[in-house]
Write an enzyme that holds these catalytic residues in place. Structure first.
Site, PDB file in Angstrom:
ATOM      1  N   CYS A 141       0.989  -1.139   0.029  1.00  0.00           N
ATOM      2  CA  CYS A 141      -0.026   0.066  -0.161  1.00  0.00           C
ATOM      3  C   CYS A 141       0.858   1.316  -0.327  1.00  0.00           C
ATOM      4  O   CYS A 141       0.833   2.079  -0.946  1.00  0.00           O
ATOM      5  CB  CYS A 141      -0.941  -0.081   1.205  1.00  0.00           C
ATOM      6  SG  CYS A 141      -2.269  -0.890   1.128  1.00  0.00           S
ATOM      7  N   HIS A 142       1.894   1.395   0.837  1.00  0.00           N
ATOM      8  CA  HIS A 142       2.551   2.609   0.909  1.00  0.00           C
ATOM      9  C   HIS A 142       3.804   2.481   1.307  1.00  0.00           C
ATOM     10  O   HIS A 142       4.813   2.973   1.807  1.00  0.00           O
ATOM     11  CB  HIS A 142       2.010   3.556   2.066  1.00  0.00           C
ATOM     12  CG  HIS A 142       0.710   3.841   2.142  1.00  0.00           C
ATOM     13  ND1 HIS A 142      -0.347   2.925   2.691  1.00  0.00           N
ATOM     14  CD2 HIS A 142      -0.175   4.503   1.358  1.00  0.00           C
ATOM     15  CE1 HIS A 142      -1.631   3.328   2.409  1.00  0.00           C
ATOM     16  NE2 HIS A 142      -1.685   4.323   1.171  1.00  0.00           N
ATOM     17  N   GLY A 143       4.369   1.107   1.063  1.00  0.00           N
ATOM     18  CA  GLY A 143       5.878   0.948   1.054  1.00  0.00           C
ATOM     19  C   GLY A 143       6.353   0.897   2.495  1.00  0.00           C
ATOM     20  O   GLY A 143       7.853   0.923   2.527  1.00  0.00           O
TER      21      GLY A 143
END
Lengths: 177, 288, 428
Positions: A141-143
């Site tokens: 999703c956001h690393g």
């Protein structure tokens, strides 16, 4: 419009008191009604009766992980390789966002088994085993990037992957919850 | 319209009112009725009644040792036994899942579970969050083992019959000897409290059809059938009473909380009414 | 009110700002604060406010229940029990909703009988009455579909019997029945659509209630004398006079409501609805909820299926036609010495029809002994239902128009103020 009861009123204080008391009665009733109407959205008794699960960790081969559903969430059971254990133990804790030694995250003598709640501490996605720079998990999703101990090393997640409450019932059997 | 007509209409109206008030229940049809239920005078009756915890424990034992061999209680979980008002509630354990008695009871049972690895059905020890296991795999198996009759689930039985607790109490004691002249099919049992119409099975006087009906369940309880741990004499009456109380509790576990809340709510409304009525008098003074 | 200029004066800057853009506070002030109400309204007039309260309670508790209810034939019954057992305060919310339906109908029947007695349907309030009838009809539909949702035996067979009424229509009936049920029996499709519509209709009711109140505020309220408001002397402002009186009545009503919810929560229901629906076995004695019993009695009073169904719907339809059936010059039955007694008889008829609806048609009302074959003879419930049904329709279609023309009304006071003064002299 004329004020109510102007003509026969002897004591304006008594009059006001009655109006205030009646208003307070209505407010009190509304508040009492609101309690169950709001409370009903909390988890019900059957949801609160949290289920625990038992799992035989010997079924997980070395270098693999198995994902089991526990309380509606994914539970990671990972059988770490010697290299992964070594990396987890030797990493420098001081520079981490949420410093925690690997020994706090596994059971003594069972360092090869890592049990985690597989939910990214950023915004709740399920991290993958591929794509991690640190050999652990990478959240698509956001690393957010977790190492082989499930500790956050890079990315927006604020804390390490959660280790649930669990215990070894026998040499290979764990009970989670 | 003449005054006479007005008068007669008034009379007509009066008669109608009298007729309404005088109208009783319709006469009972011949046959097709059960005997009037026995009154157990349970502790939980009335607006202030509460359950007798010892009686609920005895009732659970009767259910567990006798009823549960045929009747499921699908809506009940082990944790319910330890919740507030339940038979094994202990104020030290506000979370019934921590209650050691409940844990112990649950651990005496095994429930089926799908093994996540093999997909096979395996048995594991029950936990407090598990439901009471059913005695049969499915309704068809239950019917096959009970001569074609399905033993009903007892979870809400006290709500599903008129005057349910007294009905259960009476039914369990209602296995009177079969009256001479009554044909009872094999696998059927006569009970004076069971609703039914025995007219077609009755060979005696048409006006004296016996009360009650026939059901597939044989008399399940008898003196000494269950040993009570608290020393209560194990009579048929005591067993019936205890299990009826237990089923009344399982049918509505929040019944006591409901009544207690009701007393508080009515008191609040009464005071609120008094104040509002005073406000009303104040506002309307001189306007009437 | 068209003839009532707005007295709202915005005080603060924000009020002025809003009033220039959306005069909602002006509307509220003119409708519920400064709105002139006849000063002689009695407690029968408080049921309008009580009904708004009922609708509010049903919508709020209903929305909450829908958060936990599962509209599936295998889970609906258990999900209701889960609400009563496991959901926090769920037992309370569920009992308020199920008993709330009964309280709603109790209040609406009083409201309707009040309108009937005081002639509140007469010109210029015909549209107000029609809107009320529409609300009542929607209430019946909503309550019926709501009763199906717990998926107990009564739910199921209620749905079966009522949907099958449609099958009585010649030629197209069976096709409509299949369309309505979404299959060849009451099943999953039926439950799902009833749930959807049960959620929708209350908001439709709320919309019609807005129109009902609008129509009320155009003509102004009727009052026990039936004499229109003549001057400012006849009225008092809605707030605080009507609000506090409504408040007193609402609290009394809530006390009755609480007695049922907390001490007799299942008294108005039926034990068979605590048995899960079984399409293979009908309970021995099926009855609708008490508020539908009079119509059920009318249905069963007529031996022909189609005519029975028509009679049942006609019993509701005739209420719509009431404004055009009453020929009397006088509005309130307070001044109609003859009609008043027919009204009393009508109320009794409705109650007795309700009683008949709960009995088996072949049961005896009273027995006069036995004939030679040993069968009881006397008045059967079905016969009583037929007599009562005849009176029900005669009241609207014959007595209303006929008595209105023949009757000599009592002297009607010139104004509300005069009536109030007269009342005072009588009592002192």
């Amino acid at each position: 419009m004329s004020e109510p009861g102007n003509d026969g009123d002897k004591d304006p204080n008594r009059r006001d008191f009655i109006y205030i008391a009646a208003g307070a009665g209505a407010v009190g009733a509304l508040a009492a009604i609101a309690v169950p109407l709001i409370g009903q959205m909390n988890p019900a008794a059957d949801t609160l009766a949290l289920a625990s699960i038992e799992y035989d960790v010997s079924k997980v081969s070395e270098g693999q992980q198995v994902v089991v559903k526990w309380r509606g969430k994914p539970l990671f059971v990972r059988h770490r390789t010697a290299k992964e254990i070594q990396e987890a133990q030797s990493a420098d804790v001081s520079g981490m966002k949420d410093p925690q030694p690997d020994s706090d995250r596994v059971k003594a003598g069972k360092e090869q088994y890592l049990v985690l709640v597989g939910v990214c501490t950023h915004l709740g996605c399920v991290p993958n085993m591929s794509g991690s720079e640190y050999g652990g998990w990478f959240c698509p999703c956001h690393g957010s990037d977790y190492d082989t101990s499930g500790r956050i090393r890079k990315g927006p997640a604020p804390t390490n992957l959660e280790v649930p409450e669990y215990a070894f019932l026998s040499d290979t059997k764990i009970k989670v919850g | 319209m003449s005054p006479f007509m007005t008068k007669s209409l008034k009379l007509l109206g009066g008669l109608a009112v009298a007729a309404t008030l005088g109208l009783g229940m319709p006469a009972l049809a011949a046959g097709g009725h059960a005997k009037k239920l026995q009154e157990a005078e349970f502790s939980f009756e009335g607006p202030f009644g509460t359950f007798d915890q010892a009686e609920l424990q005895r009732g659970y034992k009767v259910y567990r040792e006798v009823c549960a061999s045929c009747h499921a209680m699908n809506l009940m979980s082990f944790r319910n036994l330890g919740q507030k008002g339940g038979p094994f509630y202990d104020e030290r354990y506000s979370n019934p899942n921590d209650n050691p008695v409940v844990k112990q009871i649950a651990s005496e049972f095994e429930v089926a579970e799908i093994d996540p690895e093999s997909g096979d059905e395996v048995m594991r020890k029950a936990t407090t969050s598990d439901r009471f296991p059913s005695p049969f795999r499915n309704d068809e198996a239950a019917k096959a083992s009970n001569g074609g009759a399905l033993p009903p689930d007892l979870s809400v039985m006290a709500k599903a019959r008129h005057d349910g607790a007294n009905y259960i109490y009476s039914l369990l004691q209602g296995y009177d000897p079969e009256p001479h002249g009554l044909t009872v099919a094999p696998g059927q049992h006569y009970n004076v409290y069971f609703p039914g119409d025995l007219t077609s099975a009755w060979t005696g006087d048409h006006d004296k059809v016996p009360a009650g009906g026939v059901l597939a369940m044989a008399a399940p309880l008898s003196d000494g059938r269950v040993t009570f741990d608290d020393g209560t004499p194990s009579t048929l009456k005591n067993q019936s009473r205890a299990v009826a109380a237990f089923i009344a509790w399982t049918s509505e576990p929040h019944a006591i909380e409901r009544k207690q809340t009701g007393v508080a709510v009515l008191l609040y409304l009464l005071i609120f009414f008094g104040i509002t009525y005073l406000a009303y008098r104040q506002v309307w003074r001189g306007k009437h | 009110m068209s003839d009532h200029p707005s007295t709202y004066t915005p005080k603060t800057g924000i009020e002025k700002w809003l009033d220039a853009r959306l005069p909602i506070l002006r509307l509220a002030h003119d409708s519920f604060v400064d709105y002139p109400t006849p000063k002689n309204l009695n407690y029968w007039w408080t049921f309008g406010g009580i009904l708004s309260l009922c609708l509010g309670i049903q919508i709020i508790t209903g929305v909450v229940l829908a958060m936990h209810y599962v509209p599936h034939i295998d889970h609906a019954f258990d999900s209701l029990e889960r609400i009563r057992r496991d959901v926090n305060g769920g037992w309370l919310i569920q009992f308020v909703h199920s008993n709330g339906a009964s309280m709603f109908f109790f209040a609406v029947y009083i409201h309707m009988f009040r309108g009937l007695y005081y002639g509140s349907y007469k010109a210029p309030r015909e549209v107000l009455w029609l809107l009320g009838c529409i609300i009542y009809f929607l209430m019946i539909a909503t309550a019926f579909m709501g009763y199906v949702l717990p998926w107990g035996q009564m739910s199921y067979y209620g749905a079966v019997v009522i949907t099958n009424l449609i099958g009585a229509i010649p030629i197209v009936g069976p096709s409509i029945l299949t369309w309505l049920q979404g299959g060849f029996s009451v099943d999953q499709a039926t439950l799902n659509r009833f749930f959807s519509l049960h959620y929708l209709l209350p908001f439709v009711i709320a919309g019609v209630v807005v129109l009902h109140v609008w129509a009320l505020h155009v003509c102004g309220q009727n009052n026990p004398t039936g004499v229109e408001v003549k001057s400012k002397e006849d009225t008092v402002p809605f707030t605080p006079y009507a609000t506090v009186k409504d408040g007193v009545a609402m609290i009394l009503f809530l006390m009755l409501f609480a007695v049922f919810v907390f001490f007799l929560p299942n008294a108005l229901g039926h034990v068979d609805n605590y048995v899960k629906a079984n399409p293979l076995q009908t309970p021995a004695h099926i009855v609708p909820e008490w508020y539908m019993l009079p119509f059920y009695a009318i249905l069963r009073a007529i031996p022909d299926k189609l005519i029975g169904v028509i009679a049942m719907f006609a019993a509701i339809a005739v209420i719509f036609a009431l404004p055009w059936l009453d020929t009397s010059k006088v509005r309130s039955m307070r001044y109609r010495p003859v009609m008043r007694w027919f009204f009393v008889l009508f109320v009794i008829t409705c109650c007795l029809l309700g009683w008949c609806g709960g009995q088996l048609p072949e049961d005896m009302v009273f027995s006069l002994g036995k004939d030679t074959a040993g069968h009881a003879i006397g008045l059967k419930v079905v016969h009583l239902s037929q007599i009562l049904t005849a009176y029900y329709f005669a009241f609207f279609l014959i007595i209303m128009p006929w008595i209105g023309l023949k009757e000599e009304p009592l002297p009607v006071p010139a104004s509300i103020s005069e009536a109030v003064l007269l009342n005072h002299t009588k009592h002192s």
